[in-house]
Design a protein around this motif. Structure first.
Motif, PDB file in Angstrom:
ATOM      1  N   PHE A 122      38.233  23.387  45.533  1.00 43.93           N
ATOM      2  CA  PHE A 122      36.857  23.511  45.986  1.00 43.93           C
ATOM      3  C   PHE A 122      36.462  24.967  46.225  1.00 43.93           C
ATOM      4  CE2 PHE A 122      33.099  23.147  48.650  1.00 43.93           C
ATOM      5  CZ  PHE A 122      32.407  22.133  47.999  1.00 43.93           C
ATOM      6  N   ASN A 123      37.247  25.702  47.024  1.00 41.40           N
ATOM      7  CA  ASN A 123      36.936  27.094  47.314  1.00 41.40           C
ATOM      8  C   ASN A 123      37.733  28.006  46.378  1.00 41.40           C
ATOM      9  OD1 ASN A 123      35.172  26.761  49.715  1.00 41.40           O
ATOM     10  ND2 ASN A 123      37.027  25.870  50.602  1.00 41.40           N
ATOM     11  N   GLU A 124      37.038  28.617  45.429  1.00 41.28           N
ATOM     12  CA  GLU A 124      37.703  29.481  44.470  1.00 41.28           C
ATOM     13  C   GLU A 124      37.894  30.890  45.037  1.00 41.28           C
ATOM     14  OE1 GLU A 124      36.156  27.390  40.341  1.00 41.28           O
ATOM     15  OE2 GLU A 124      35.538  29.430  40.792  1.00 41.28           O
ATOM     16  N   GLY A 125      38.860  31.601  44.485  1.00 39.42           N
ATOM     17  CA  GLY A 125      39.068  32.998  44.848  1.00 39.42           C
ATOM     18  C   GLY A 125      38.092  33.887  44.104  1.00 39.42           C
ATOM     19  N   PRO A 126      38.077  35.176  44.415  1.00 35.65           N
ATOM     20  CA  PRO A 126      37.121  36.083  43.785  1.00 35.65           C
ATOM     21  C   PRO A 126      37.278  36.208  42.279  1.00 35.65           C
ATOM     22  CG  PRO A 126      38.754  37.294  45.075  1.00 35.65           C
ATOM     23  CD  PRO A 126      38.921  35.854  45.419  1.00 35.65           C
ATOM     24  N   ASP A 127      38.465  35.903  41.760  1.00 34.24           N
ATOM     25  CA  ASP A 127      38.657  35.989  40.309  1.00 34.24           C
ATOM     26  C   ASP A 127      38.314  34.687  39.596  1.00 34.24           C
ATOM     27  OD1 ASP A 127      40.749  34.520  41.322  1.00 34.24           O
ATOM     28  OD2 ASP A 127      42.306  35.527  40.149  1.00 34.24           O
ATOM     29  N   HIS A 128      38.022  33.631  40.341  1.00 36.77           N
ATOM     30  CA  HIS A 128      37.621  32.327  39.772  1.00 36.77           C
ATOM     31  C   HIS A 128      38.590  31.900  38.663  1.00 36.77           C
ATOM     32  CE1 HIS A 128      33.690  32.138  41.881  1.00 36.77           C
ATOM     33  NE2 HIS A 128      33.821  33.450  41.865  1.00 36.77           N
ATOM     34  N   LYS A 129      39.854  31.879  39.018  1.00 31.53           N
ATOM     35  CA  LYS A 129      40.925  31.597  38.064  1.00 31.53           C
ATOM     36  C   LYS A 129      40.681  30.306  37.284  1.00 31.53           C
ATOM     37  CE  LYS A 129      45.980  31.176  37.857  1.00 31.53           C
ATOM     38  NZ  LYS A 129      47.225  31.144  38.662  1.00 31.53           N
ATOM     39  N   GLU A 130      40.760  30.400  35.971  1.00 27.08           N
ATOM     40  CA  GLU A 130      40.650  29.297  35.016  1.00 27.08           C
ATOM     41  C   GLU A 130      39.263  28.675  34.941  1.00 27.08           C
ATOM     42  OE1 GLU A 130      43.720  26.334  34.944  1.00 27.08           O
ATOM     43  OE2 GLU A 130      45.236  27.709  35.695  1.00 27.08           O
ATOM     44  N   ASN A 131      38.274  29.241  35.612  1.00 27.58           N
ATOM     45  CA  ASN A 131      36.925  28.670  35.516  1.00 27.58           C
ATOM     46  C   ASN A 131      36.314  29.080  34.180  1.00 27.58           C
ATOM     47  OD1 ASN A 131      33.998  28.216  35.886  1.00 27.58           O
ATOM     48  ND2 ASN A 131      34.649  27.647  37.950  1.00 27.58           N
ATOM     49  N   VAL A 132      35.984  28.097  33.363  1.00 24.48           N
ATOM     50  CA  VAL A 132      35.552  28.382  31.996  1.00 24.48           C
ATOM     51  C   VAL A 132      34.170  29.013  31.926  1.00 24.48           C
ATOM     52  CG1 VAL A 132      37.000  26.544  31.052  1.00 24.48           C
ATOM     53  CG2 VAL A 132      34.602  26.050  31.617  1.00 24.48           C
ATOM     54  N   PHE A 133      33.391  28.922  32.999  1.00 21.01           N
ATOM     55  CA  PHE A 133      32.044  29.475  32.983  1.00 21.01           C
ATOM     56  C   PHE A 133      31.920  30.811  33.716  1.00 21.01           C
ATOM     57  CE2 PHE A 133      31.363  24.765  32.864  1.00 21.01           C
ATOM     58  CZ  PHE A 133      30.918  24.696  31.557  1.00 21.01           C
ATOM     59  N   TRP A 134      32.978  31.274  34.377  1.00 20.00           N
ATOM     60  CA  TRP A 134      32.877  32.485  35.186  1.00 20.00           C
ATOM     61  C   TRP A 134      32.544  33.714  34.347  1.00 20.00           C
ATOM     62  CZ3 TRP A 134      31.464  34.296  39.438  1.00 20.00           C
ATOM     63  CH2 TRP A 134      31.842  35.559  39.895  1.00 20.00           C
ATOM     64  N   GLU A 135      32.915  33.732  33.095  1.00 22.65           N
ATOM     65  CA  GLU A 135      32.624  34.882  32.246  1.00 22.65           C
ATOM     66  C   GLU A 135      31.125  35.148  32.169  1.00 22.65           C
ATOM     67  OE1 GLU A 135      32.750  33.307  27.744  1.00 22.65           O
ATOM     68  OE2 GLU A 135      34.558  32.828  28.881  1.00 22.65           O
ATOM     69  N   GLN A 136      30.305  34.113  32.351  1.00 18.39           N
ATOM     70  CA  GLN A 136      28.862  34.313  32.342  1.00 18.39           C
ATOM     71  C   GLN A 136      28.437  35.189  33.525  1.00 18.39           C
ATOM     72  OE1 GLN A 136      27.319  30.284  32.314  1.00 18.39           O
ATOM     73  NE2 GLN A 136      27.378  30.186  30.082  1.00 18.39           N
ATOM     74  N   ALA A 137      29.036  34.951  34.686  1.00 14.43           N
ATOM     75  CA  ALA A 137      28.725  35.764  35.861  1.00 14.43           C
ATOM     76  C   ALA A 137      29.193  37.203  35.664  1.00 14.43           C
ATOM     77  CB  ALA A 137      29.369  35.164  37.109  1.00 14.43           C
ATOM     78  N   LEU A 138      30.330  37.370  35.019  1.00 14.97           N
ATOM     79  CA  LEU A 138      30.819  38.721  34.771  1.00 14.97           C
ATOM     80  C   LEU A 138      29.858  39.483  33.865  1.00 14.97           C
ATOM     81  CD1 LEU A 138      34.657  38.089  34.304  1.00 14.97           C
ATOM     82  CD2 LEU A 138      33.453  38.928  36.339  1.00 14.97           C
ATOM     83  N   LYS A 139      29.257  38.798  32.910  1.00 19.25           N
ATOM     84  CA  LYS A 139      28.257  39.422  32.049  1.00 19.25           C
ATOM     85  C   LYS A 139      27.062  39.894  32.868  1.00 19.25           C
ATOM     86  CE  LYS A 139      29.289  39.406  27.577  1.00 19.25           C
ATOM     87  NZ  LYS A 139      29.186  40.626  26.725  1.00 19.25           N
ATOM     88  N   ALA A 140      26.587  39.044  33.774  1.00 24.65           N
ATOM     89  CA  ALA A 140      25.455  39.419  34.617  1.00 24.65           C
ATOM     90  C   ALA A 140      25.812  40.594  35.516  1.00 24.65           C
ATOM     91  CB  ALA A 140      25.010  38.226  35.457  1.00 24.65           C
ATOM     92  N   ASN A 141      27.033  40.605  36.019  1.00 25.97           N
ATOM     93  CA  ASN A 141      27.455  41.700  36.889  1.00 25.97           C
ATOM     94  C   ASN A 141      27.603  43.019  36.131  1.00 25.97           C
ATOM     95  OD1 ASN A 141      28.230  41.135  39.947  1.00 25.97           O
ATOM     96  ND2 ASN A 141      28.547  39.227  38.803  1.00 25.97           N
ATOM     97  N   GLU A 142      27.818  42.952  34.838  1.00 26.45           N
ATOM     98  CA  GLU A 142      27.809  44.180  34.043  1.00 26.45           C
ATOM     99  C   GLU A 142      26.427  44.816  34.066  1.00 26.45           C
ATOM    100  OE1 GLU A 142      30.255  45.915  32.478  1.00 26.45           O
ATOM    101  OE2 GLU A 142      31.580  44.523  33.560  1.00 26.45           O
ATOM    102  N   VAL A 143      25.393  43.972  34.078  1.00 28.06           N
ATOM    103  CA  VAL A 143      24.025  44.493  34.193  1.00 28.06           C
ATOM    104  C   VAL A 143      23.856  45.157  35.558  1.00 28.06           C
ATOM    105  CG1 VAL A 143      21.568  43.937  34.159  1.00 28.06           C
ATOM    106  CG2 VAL A 143      23.141  42.715  32.640  1.00 28.06           C
TER     107      VAL A 143
ATOM    108  N   SER B 250      25.248  34.859  26.472  1.00 24.28           N
ATOM    109  CA  SER B 250      26.430  34.186  27.020  1.00 24.28           C
ATOM    110  C   SER B 250      26.055  32.888  27.712  1.00 24.28           C
ATOM    111  CB  SER B 250      27.168  35.112  27.995  1.00 24.28           C
ATOM    112  OG  SER B 250      26.487  35.229  29.232  1.00 24.28           O
ATOM    113  N   LEU B 251      24.839  32.831  28.276  1.00 21.66           N
ATOM    114  CA  LEU B 251      24.395  31.608  28.950  1.00 21.66           C
ATOM    115  C   LEU B 251      24.161  30.473  27.963  1.00 21.66           C
ATOM    116  CD1 LEU B 251      21.847  33.089  31.539  1.00 21.66           C
ATOM    117  CD2 LEU B 251      24.207  32.371  31.962  1.00 21.66           C
TER     118      LEU B 251
END
Length: 353
Positions: free
Chosen positions: A194-215, A268-269
């Motif tokens: 339920f509570n993920e760590g900051p790296d969101h290990k194995e979450n298949v959608f987290w890469e989308q957030a990383l893209k936004a954070n690049e902006v 990416s979305l």
């Protein structure tokens, strides 16, 4: 019990198989043919190059009268607490009672549902989406239900598939001026903690957030003050708002290179979905004034790990909402139309999921 549509080998449990497959796909690249080889189980459909919409028609034709009474509805069917059922969205729900992976459906019907699902999702994302289904539902068809609206024998119908962290639609553009045929939802809780760590290990959608954070990283101090919002709005609140109520930095305030990075975020979305749905999103954005009519917000109240990699963020315009909630794990709510006058019906109950 092994079902005829189970893609995993008999000598591996499903979780081991999916984990191995995901790692292999990552190593070989997103466009690897491995995905298709593993999951293209309905070979007859694939050979015929059947669209998801034609598969919906075949599924409808195969249903018994009892099945039609229980999972098929009129185009404008409403239910108390859900409003227009066809466009209702939730983070954890079953739109009808029968589970896809049950004796209620024949093996052939289950295969057709799978073919529709695989047709909605872009092939490059099959492996990742199957991992999400496995982690959150226990396997394809478990805790998942479907409904059909309208008449598939005509040109106005829609198929909806739901479950934990899923609301997907197949409408063949029957729902005018709407992307995806109505609001959709996707999410993932890969480790079941339920509570993920900051790296969101194995979450298949987290890469989308990383893209936004690049902006975000490209923004200067003044821009960051505009983009940062202190409080995350209720995640399921995705009804279209007056532009004066939209928070965050207007995209028009971004430089050309920042706008280009945001375009990559948008790509990416939409990447997990088939090309026709991607095209609908593009058309809707264009009709409402392009990305320059939108704003980008990063919410600072739920920063897992206090690392300023923002877990919660939203891209929003006059009739465009893509709300990414990464804390405590990923929930993503999407509502897109050509203009704000289009009724998308977004009542919701955000369940702990």
């Amino acid at each position: 019990m092994t079902h005829s549509f189970d893609p995993s080998p008999s000598d591996l449990n499903r979780r081991q198989f999916l984990t191995t497959s995901l790692a292999a796909t990552a190593a070989l690249g997103a466009a690897t043919p491995l995905t298709a080889a593993l999951f293209d189980v309905n070979k007859a459909v694939a050979k015929a190059k059947e669209t998801p919409e034609s598969a919906v028609k075949h599924l409808f034709a195969s249903l018994s009268e009892k099945q039609r009474q229980e999972i098929c509805f009129g185009w404008d069917h409403t239910e108390k607490g859900r409003g227009l059922l066809r466009t209702h969205v939730n983070n954890n729900w079953t739109i009808t009672k029968p589970e896809v992976r049950s004796k209620y459906f024949t093996d052939e019907q289950q295969d057709m549902v799978r073919a529709i699902f695989e047709g909605i999702i872009h092939p490059d994302w099959h492996t990742r989406y199957y991992k999400q289904v496995e982690d959150d539902n226990g396997g394809f068809g478990d805790n998942q239900a479907i409904a059909i609206f309208g008449d598939p024998e005509s040109d106005r119908f829609e198929f909806v598939m739901t479950g934990r962290h899923m609301t997907l639609r197949c409408d063949g553009n029957s729902a005018d001026h709407l992307a995806f045929g109505g609001p959709i939802f996707y999410g993932h809780d890969p480790l079941g903690e339920f509570n993920e760590g900051p790296d969101h290990k194995e979450n298949v959608f987290w890469e989308q957030a990383l893209k936004a954070n690049e902006v975000y990283k490209m923004l200067d101090g003044r821009q960051r003050k505009l983009a940062e919002v202190r409080r995350t709005p209720s995640e399921g609140d995705i009804a279209f708002r007056d532009t004066k109520q939209i928070q965050g930095i207007p995209v028009s305030e971004l430089s050309s290179d920042q706008q280009e990075a945001l375009q990559e975020t948008l790509q990416s979305l939409v990447e997990p979905f088939r090309q026709s749905d991607r095209d609908e999103v593009t058309q809707c954005i264009k009709t409402q004034g392009g990305l320059n009519s939108c704003a980008l917000a990063f919410y600072t109240d739920n920063d897992i790990g206090k690392d300023r990699v923002w877990d919660n963020w939203r891209l929003e315009g006059p009739s465009f909402v893509w709300h990414f909630r990464g804390a405590p794990h990923v929930h993503v709510w999407v509502n897109i139309a050509e203009n704000a006058a289009v009724e998308t019906n977004t009542p919701y109950v955000n369940k702990r999921s």
